[in-house]
Design an enzyme around this catalytic site. Structure first.
Site, PDB file in Angstrom:
ATOM      1  N   ALA A  65      15.586  35.677  32.725  1.00  0.00           N
ATOM      2  CA  ALA A  65      15.061  34.372  32.336  1.00  0.00           C
ATOM      3  C   ALA A  65      15.647  34.015  30.981  1.00  0.00           C
ATOM      4  O   ALA A  65      16.021  34.906  30.204  1.00  0.00           O
ATOM      5  CB  ALA A  65      13.544  34.442  32.254  1.00  0.00           C
ATOM      6  N   GLY A 108      14.877  38.588  35.293  1.00  0.00           N
ATOM      7  CA  GLY A 108      14.859  37.595  36.368  1.00  0.00           C
ATOM      8  C   GLY A 108      16.136  37.611  37.194  1.00  0.00           C
ATOM      9  O   GLY A 108      16.123  37.213  38.359  1.00  0.00           O
ATOM     10  N   GLU A 111      15.556  40.260  39.615  1.00  0.00           N
ATOM     11  CA  GLU A 111      14.538  39.760  40.553  1.00  0.00           C
ATOM     12  C   GLU A 111      15.143  38.750  41.528  1.00  0.00           C
ATOM     13  O   GLU A 111      14.781  38.710  42.707  1.00  0.00           O
ATOM     14  CB  GLU A 111      13.380  39.150  39.751  1.00  0.00           C
ATOM     15  CG  GLU A 111      12.599  40.239  39.012  1.00  0.00           C
ATOM     16  CD  GLU A 111      11.636  39.698  37.968  1.00  0.00           C
ATOM     17  OE1 GLU A 111      12.078  38.915  37.091  1.00  0.00           O
ATOM     18  OE2 GLU A 111      10.445  40.043  38.010  1.00  0.00           O
ATOM     19  N   GLU A 131      12.116  43.632  30.541  1.00  0.00           N
ATOM     20  CA  GLU A 131      11.083  42.758  29.962  1.00  0.00           C
ATOM     21  C   GLU A 131      10.182  43.503  28.985  1.00  0.00           C
ATOM     22  O   GLU A 131       9.663  42.928  28.030  1.00  0.00           O
ATOM     23  CB  GLU A 131      10.213  42.151  31.082  1.00  0.00           C
ATOM     24  CG  GLU A 131      10.920  41.098  31.936  1.00  0.00           C
ATOM     25  CD  GLU A 131      11.671  41.675  33.124  1.00  0.00           C
ATOM     26  OE1 GLU A 131      11.907  42.895  33.167  1.00  0.00           O
ATOM     27  OE2 GLU A 131      12.028  40.885  34.012  1.00  0.00           O
TER      28      GLU A 131
HETATM   29  N1  CAA Z   1      18.146  34.555  27.615  1.00  0.00           N
HETATM   30  C1  CAA Z   1      18.790  33.774  26.721  1.00  0.00           C
HETATM   31  N2  CAA Z   1      19.976  34.100  26.166  1.00  0.00           N
HETATM   32  C2  CAA Z   1      20.535  35.254  26.545  1.00  0.00           C
HETATM   33  C3  CAA Z   1      19.932  36.126  27.468  1.00  0.00           C
HETATM   34  C4  CAA Z   1      18.673  35.722  28.023  1.00  0.00           C
HETATM   35  N3  CAA Z   1      18.028  36.461  28.938  1.00  0.00           N
HETATM   36  N4  CAA Z   1      20.715  37.209  27.622  1.00  0.00           N
HETATM   37  C5  CAA Z   1      21.792  37.020  26.831  1.00  0.00           C
HETATM   38  N5  CAA Z   1      21.692  35.841  26.171  1.00  0.00           N
HETATM   39  C6  CAA Z   1      22.645  35.266  25.230  1.00  0.00           C
HETATM   40  C7  CAA Z   1      22.622  35.975  23.890  1.00  0.00           C
HETATM   41  O1  CAA Z   1      21.584  35.479  23.082  1.00  0.00           O
HETATM   42  C8  CAA Z   1      23.999  35.640  23.365  1.00  0.00           C
HETATM   43  O2  CAA Z   1      23.975  34.318  22.867  1.00  0.00           O
HETATM   44  P1  CAA Z   1      24.733  33.979  21.455  1.00  0.00           P
HETATM   45  O3  CAA Z   1      26.195  34.258  21.767  1.00  0.00           O
HETATM   46  O4  CAA Z   1      24.422  32.539  21.261  1.00  0.00           O
HETATM   47  O5  CAA Z   1      24.169  34.924  20.469  1.00  0.00           O
HETATM   48  C9  CAA Z   1      24.862  35.632  24.614  1.00  0.00           C
HETATM   49  O6  CAA Z   1      23.970  35.470  25.713  1.00  0.00           O
HETATM   50  C10 CAA Z   1      25.621  36.920  24.830  1.00  0.00           C
HETATM   51  O7  CAA Z   1      24.689  38.003  24.767  1.00  0.00           O
HETATM   52  P2  CAA Z   1      24.849  39.235  23.766  1.00  0.00           P
HETATM   53  O8  CAA Z   1      25.605  38.831  22.538  1.00  0.00           O
HETATM   54  O9  CAA Z   1      23.487  39.806  23.555  1.00  0.00           O
HETATM   55  O10 CAA Z   1      25.763  40.185  24.653  1.00  0.00           O
HETATM   56  P3  CAA Z   1      25.797  41.770  24.648  1.00  0.00           P
HETATM   57  O11 CAA Z   1      26.945  42.130  25.526  1.00  0.00           O
HETATM   58  O12 CAA Z   1      25.746  42.293  23.262  1.00  0.00           O
HETATM   59  O13 CAA Z   1      24.424  42.220  25.357  1.00  0.00           O
HETATM   60  C11 CAA Z   1      22.708  42.133  27.058  1.00  0.00           C
HETATM   61  C12 CAA Z   1      24.202  41.870  26.707  1.00  0.00           C
HETATM   62  C13 CAA Z   1      22.422  43.627  27.011  1.00  0.00           C
HETATM   63  C14 CAA Z   1      22.513  41.610  28.480  1.00  0.00           C
HETATM   64  C15 CAA Z   1      21.801  41.402  26.050  1.00  0.00           C
HETATM   65  O14 CAA Z   1      22.237  40.051  25.966  1.00  0.00           O
HETATM   66  C16 CAA Z   1      20.367  41.375  26.465  1.00  0.00           C
HETATM   67  O15 CAA Z   1      19.667  42.368  26.294  1.00  0.00           O
HETATM   68  N6  CAA Z   1      19.871  40.217  27.003  1.00  0.00           N
HETATM   69  C17 CAA Z   1      18.494  40.039  27.347  1.00  0.00           C
HETATM   70  C18 CAA Z   1      18.163  40.726  28.664  1.00  0.00           C
HETATM   71  C19 CAA Z   1      16.696  40.569  28.984  1.00  0.00           C
HETATM   72  O16 CAA Z   1      15.831  40.951  28.223  1.00  0.00           O
HETATM   73  N7  CAA Z   1      16.392  40.001  30.168  1.00  0.00           N
HETATM   74  C20 CAA Z   1      15.024  39.783  30.611  1.00  0.00           C
HETATM   75  C21 CAA Z   1      14.587  38.412  30.243  1.00  0.00           C
HETATM   76  S1  CAA Z   1      12.849  38.133  30.580  1.00  0.00           S
HETATM   77  C22 CAA Z   1      12.757  37.842  32.236  1.00  0.00           C
HETATM   78  O17 CAA Z   1      13.730  37.819  32.945  1.00  0.00           O
HETATM   79  C23 CAA Z   1      11.357  37.607  32.772  1.00  0.00           C
HETATM   80  C24 CAA Z   1      11.229  37.503  34.243  1.00  0.00           C
HETATM   81  O18 CAA Z   1      10.759  38.411  34.884  1.00  0.00           O
HETATM   82  C25 CAA Z   1      11.618  36.300  34.964  1.00  0.00           C
END
Ligand code: CAA
Length: 257
Positions: A65, A108, A111, A131
């Site tokens: 998400a 998500g 999912e 999450e």
């Molecule tokens: N939402 C919004 N932005 C996101 C994102 C997300 N889920 N995942 C990555 N991005 C963005 C980052 O903020 C970054 O943006 P900027 O360049 O503007 O800073 C860009 O994408 C690239 O990401 P990273 O610089 O972090 O890339 P990385 O290679 O260093 O790391 C990653 C990759 C491990 C996937 C890391 O981005 C990460 O941990 N992302 C979040 C993953 C997460 O927590 N997902 C669960 C979300 S909650 C959910 O999904 C609830 C549900 O059940 C529906």
């Protein structure tokens, strides 16, 4: 129909939806989910479309998400917002959905892949439900579909630690159907999609419904449901064609009727 966050195409009986927010690793914001649902509406209504492939790009299927949309959201806002309806729309899509996953497939995103019927993964794919690291828990089916796919203990480990698993691990745990080199990902997904699209479309939809029913009903109810759908298939022209073609030792030509 103009979309900003997804790309769609139709080739023969196979449609493709590509998540297209590469700068944020295809994070699933509300607009992307709405567009995905609109594309599914369109493909459900189009009798030419028999199978849909859902994919992202090399770096990410979807990293979850869009976390930016979570700040300040209240429980009531979360419950009464459009999220539930969107995920329900995906769940109710009656035609086969094949996820072709490369790179991050998290939260998500994982999912969404699990809401599909078949998952093909590239060797680069990474699956996880992170999450817990945000102080929340999976909210789009992760706590329900992941244990059904990999078993309780493995699902617990993934959900409680937030750790990612590799494509190979996902394969060994039964989360994905197969793992292929990145350059072969779409070919593999399309080969499967075309094969399924060559079958009798009504029977394919009934079979999908019957298999999904097995996941949420006791055996007796599921068997009864299957018997009814089996009987229903006997009302199709395609059943006559399939049986006749077998007896005449030729390939069937299915019309979707
Ligand atoms: N939402 C919004 N932005 C996101 C994102 C997300 N889920 N995942 C990555 N991005 C963005 C980052 O903020 C970054 O943006 P900027 O360049 O503007 O800073 C860009 O994408 C690239 O990401 P990273 O610089 O972090 O890339 P990385 O290679 O260093 O790391 C990653 C990759 C491990 C996937 C890391 O981005 C990460 O941990 N992302 C979040 C993953 C997460 O927590 N997902 C669960 C979300 S909650 C959910 O999904 C609830 C549900 O059940 C529906």
């Amino acid at each position: 129909m103009e979309f900003q966050n997804i790309l769609i195409q139709v080739d023969g009986h196979v449609a493709t939806i590509r998540l297209n927010r590469p700068k944020v690793l295809n994070a699933l914001n509300g607009q992307t989910m709405d567009e995905l649902c609109q594309a599914l509406d369109r493909f459900e209504a189009d009798p030419e479309v028999r199978v849909v492939v859902l994919t992202g790009d090399d770096r990410a299927f979807a990293a979850g998400a869009d976390i930016g949309e979570f700040a300040g959201v209240t429980p009531v806002g979360m419950l009464e917002g459009p999220r539930g309806k969107r995920w329900e729309r995906i769940r109710a899509f009656p035609k086969p959905l094949i996820a072709a996953v490369s790179g991050y497939c998290l939260g998500g995103g994982c999912e969404l892949a699990m809401a599909c019927d078949i998952i093909v993964a590239s060797e680069t794919a990474r699956f996880g439900q992170p999450e817990i690291n945000l102080g929340i828990l999976p909210g789009a089916g992760g706590t329900q579909r992941l244990p059904r796919a990999v078993g309780k203990h493995r699902a617990m480990e993934m959900i409680l630690t937030g750790r990612h698993i590799t494509a190979q691990q996902a394969y060994e745990w039964g989360l994905v159907n197969r793992v292929v080199p990145p350059e072969a990902l779409l070919d593999e997904a399309y080969t499967l999609a075309r094969e399924i699209a060559s079958k009798a479309p009504v029977a394919v939809r009934l079979a999908k419904a019957a298999v999904l029913k097995s996941l949420d009903t006791p055996l007796e109810v599921g068997l009864d449901y299957e018997r009814r759908l089996f009987a229903l298939a006997f009302g199709t022209e395609d059943k006559e064609e399939g049986v006749r073609a077998f007896l005449e030792k030729r390939k069937p030509v299915f019309q979707g009727r």
